[in-house]
Scaffold this motif. Structure first.
Motif, mmCIF file in Angstrom:
data_model
loop_
_atom_site.group_PDB
_atom_site.id
_atom_site.type_symbol
_atom_site.label_atom_id
_atom_site.label_comp_id
_atom_site.label_asym_id
_atom_site.label_seq_id
_atom_site.Cartn_x
_atom_site.Cartn_y
_atom_site.Cartn_z
ATOM 1 N N UNK A 142 8.609 24.699 73.885
ATOM 2 C CA UNK A 142 9.551 25.462 73.073
ATOM 3 C C UNK A 142 10.351 26.412 73.981
ATOM 4 N N UNK A 143 11.308 27.101 73.402
ATOM 5 C CA UNK A 143 12.099 28.054 74.182
ATOM 6 C C UNK A 143 11.247 29.272 74.561
ATOM 7 N N UNK A 144 11.491 29.785 75.744
ATOM 8 C CA UNK A 144 10.842 31.023 76.163
ATOM 9 C C UNK A 144 11.558 32.221 75.532
ATOM 10 N N UNK A 145 10.889 33.348 75.374
ATOM 11 C CA UNK A 145 11.538 34.536 74.785
ATOM 12 C C UNK A 145 12.805 34.952 75.522
ATOM 13 N N UNK A 146 12.818 34.805 76.870
ATOM 14 C CA UNK A 146 13.996 35.241 77.632
ATOM 15 C C UNK A 146 15.178 34.276 77.509
ATOM 16 N N UNK A 147 14.977 33.120 76.873
ATOM 17 C CA UNK A 147 16.073 32.151 76.725
ATOM 18 C C UNK A 147 16.879 32.361 75.453
ATOM 19 N N UNK A 148 16.377 33.142 74.520
ATOM 20 C CA UNK A 148 17.092 33.346 73.267
ATOM 21 C C UNK A 148 18.260 34.309 73.451
ATOM 22 N N UNK A 149 19.374 33.964 72.821
ATOM 23 C CA UNK A 149 20.575 34.798 72.815
ATOM 24 C C UNK A 149 20.999 35.030 71.371
ATOM 25 N N UNK A 150 21.703 36.140 71.133
ATOM 26 C CA UNK A 150 22.281 36.372 69.819
ATOM 27 C C UNK A 150 23.604 35.629 69.731
ATOM 28 N N UNK A 151 23.789 34.852 68.667
ATOM 29 C CA UNK A 151 25.022 34.090 68.514
ATOM 30 C C UNK A 151 26.238 35.007 68.520
ATOM 31 N N UNK A 152 26.111 36.177 67.924
ATOM 32 C CA UNK A 152 27.238 37.103 67.869
ATOM 33 C C UNK A 152 27.670 37.513 69.266
ATOM 34 N N UNK A 153 26.708 37.700 70.165
ATOM 35 C CA UNK A 153 27.020 38.071 71.550
ATOM 36 C C UNK A 153 27.750 36.945 72.263
ATOM 37 N N UNK A 154 27.257 35.728 72.088
ATOM 38 C CA UNK A 154 27.883 34.566 72.729
ATOM 39 C C UNK A 154 29.276 34.324 72.164
ATOM 40 N N UNK A 155 29.405 34.470 70.855
ATOM 41 C CA UNK A 155 30.666 34.171 70.179
ATOM 42 C C UNK A 155 31.759 35.185 70.514
ATOM 43 N N UNK A 156 31.374 36.461 70.713
ATOM 44 C CA UNK A 156 32.369 37.520 70.936
ATOM 45 C C UNK A 156 32.616 37.815 72.411
#
Length: 413
Positions: A142-156
């Motif tokens: 599964x994904x590691x905790x440090x790999x998760x990003x907030x979509x809002x951050x990526x999108x903006x």
């Protein structure tokens, strides 16, 4: 039994025999393709989804205006949903299976590739996605905790932010890397969102695309990105509970979300158990399968009536001839076999023509409706059905012919 007398008789009744041959040929062509289409619809209806359907609830909501705190409110909502008695887990996603639309992106194996290798659907997932949906990893992690990003951050973000990792389905892995075991796909990269390579860290056994876009072969071209969405991105909260507590938990979850603010609207028509979503999603294929089944039954009935009618007519026309044969020593069994052999030959000619027509009809359906190629298995299946039907249909008239007494030969015409 000699075939020559039968062929000689058929040659004297060319028109009637030709009509039955044409009827059987058309029926064979339609039946073979209809059985194939029914099988295709049934396989769609019964396809594995890769999720714990019987335990999942969908709650869809939207905001009546712009919500600057959507990310924070989503986290609060999810924490409250997970605290409801009977809830095993809860997550927020941009899309859910068994709907009429999906988030899709082109997938390339190299950044310079002008055309995409495939189109795949994208699930934005948080740390609770796999646990909530009940999907099964068959390779990798599964994904590691440090790999998760907030979509809002990526999108903006003004600067491109690469997707740090992806989990794909077995079908997608096999499409991207044919002939390679899924365990060896771990670590390979592809390109989808932006110009940065996305490494594959895990492979799921199954996870269906939300819609039927791309046809049956593309139903599991699915990838997960470690992007935490908020409730305004697709508006889907998914709650997992035990099957016997679904109604109870659904009412509690809806009440909780309604009490959390009147600036959000819960879409009641889309808020329901996943089993209901699946039933509604496959309503059209199910109706088509029943309709095609009714067409098959109707065609077979009409064909059987045609065979019975022709055989009865021929028995009536040949009554004296049958009596002469009986007077010359023919047994009832020989008369019965005569008519069944005759019908077998007629059906065989019709079925041979029908198989050619079946391929022609399938080519037309492939070009007009993107139907897959007709597997050869359906041709002998259709032939067997029609041969059995023909033999059963002619049995009654043949038995009446066998009962003609030898004395009929002495009567004047």
């Amino acid at each position: 039994m000699e075939i020559r007398p039968i062929l000689s008789t058929l040659a004297r009744h060319k028109t009637a025999a030709a009509l039955i041959v044409i009827e059987i040929a058309l029926t064979c062509a339609i039946i073979c393709n209809a059985l194939f289409m029914i099988g295709d619809r049934v396989s769609q209806i019964n396809e594995p989804s890769g999720i714990a359907e019987s335990e999942l609830l969908r709650i869809q909501l939207t905001s009546s205006g712009i919500d600057d705190n959507a990310t924070a409110r989503t986290r609060t909502d999810l924490a409250a949903l997970r605290a409801i008695p009977g809830v095993k887990d809860a997550t927020v996603v941009n899309q859910v299976p068994f709907v009429d639309s999906s988030w899709n992106s082109g997938v390339r194996l190299s950044n310079e590739q002008p055309q995409s290798t495939m189109e795949a659907t994208v699930y934005m997932t948080d740390e609770h996605f796999i646990s909530t949906f009940g999907s099964r990893l068959i390779a990798g992690r599964s994904f590691r905790p440090d790999e998760y990003l907030d979509f809002e951050t990526v999108n903006s973000s003004k600067e491109p932010i690469g997707i740090p990792a992806a989990i794909v389905t077995r079908k997608m892995a096999e499409k991207l890397y044919p002939g390679i075991p899924v365990a060896h796909v771990i670590g390979k990269v592809f390109y989808s969102w932006g110009d940065r390579p996305i490494p594959i860290v895990g492979v799921l056994d199954h996870l269906v695309r939300p819609s039927l876009q791309g046809g049956p072969s593309a139903r599991e071209y699915t990838m997960l990105f470690p992007l935490r969405a908020h409730y305004n991105v697709g508006g889907n909260y998914v709650v997992r509970t035990s099957p016997d507590r679904r109604d109870e938990v659904l009412k509690a979850a809806v009440k909780l979300l309604r009490n959390s603010g009147n600036d959000r609207i819960i879409l009641d028509e889309n808020t329901k158990p996943f089993s209901d979503l699946r039933d509604e999603f496959y309503q059209a294929p199910r109706a088509m399968a029943w309709l095609l089944g009714a067409v098959c039954v109707g065609l077979l009935l009409i064909t059987a009536l045609g065979i019975v009618g022709l055989a009865s007519f021929w028995v009536q026309q040949r009554t004296k001839q049958i009596g002469i044969r009986r007077a010359l020593g023919a047994t009832r069994g020989q008369i019965l076999r005569y008519f069944q052999t005759e019908n077998f030959l007629i059906a065989g000619i019709g079925i041979a023509l029908g198989m050619l027509l079946a391929f022609g009809l399938n080519q037309l359906l492939m070009s007009k409706y993107e139907l897959p190629r007709l597997p050869l298995l359906y041709l002998p299946a259709g032939a067997l059905i029609l041969w059995l039907l023909g033999q059963l249909a002619v049995l009654g008239p043949a038995r009446r012919a066998a009962m003609v007494p030898p004395a009929i030969a002495t009567r004047s015409a």
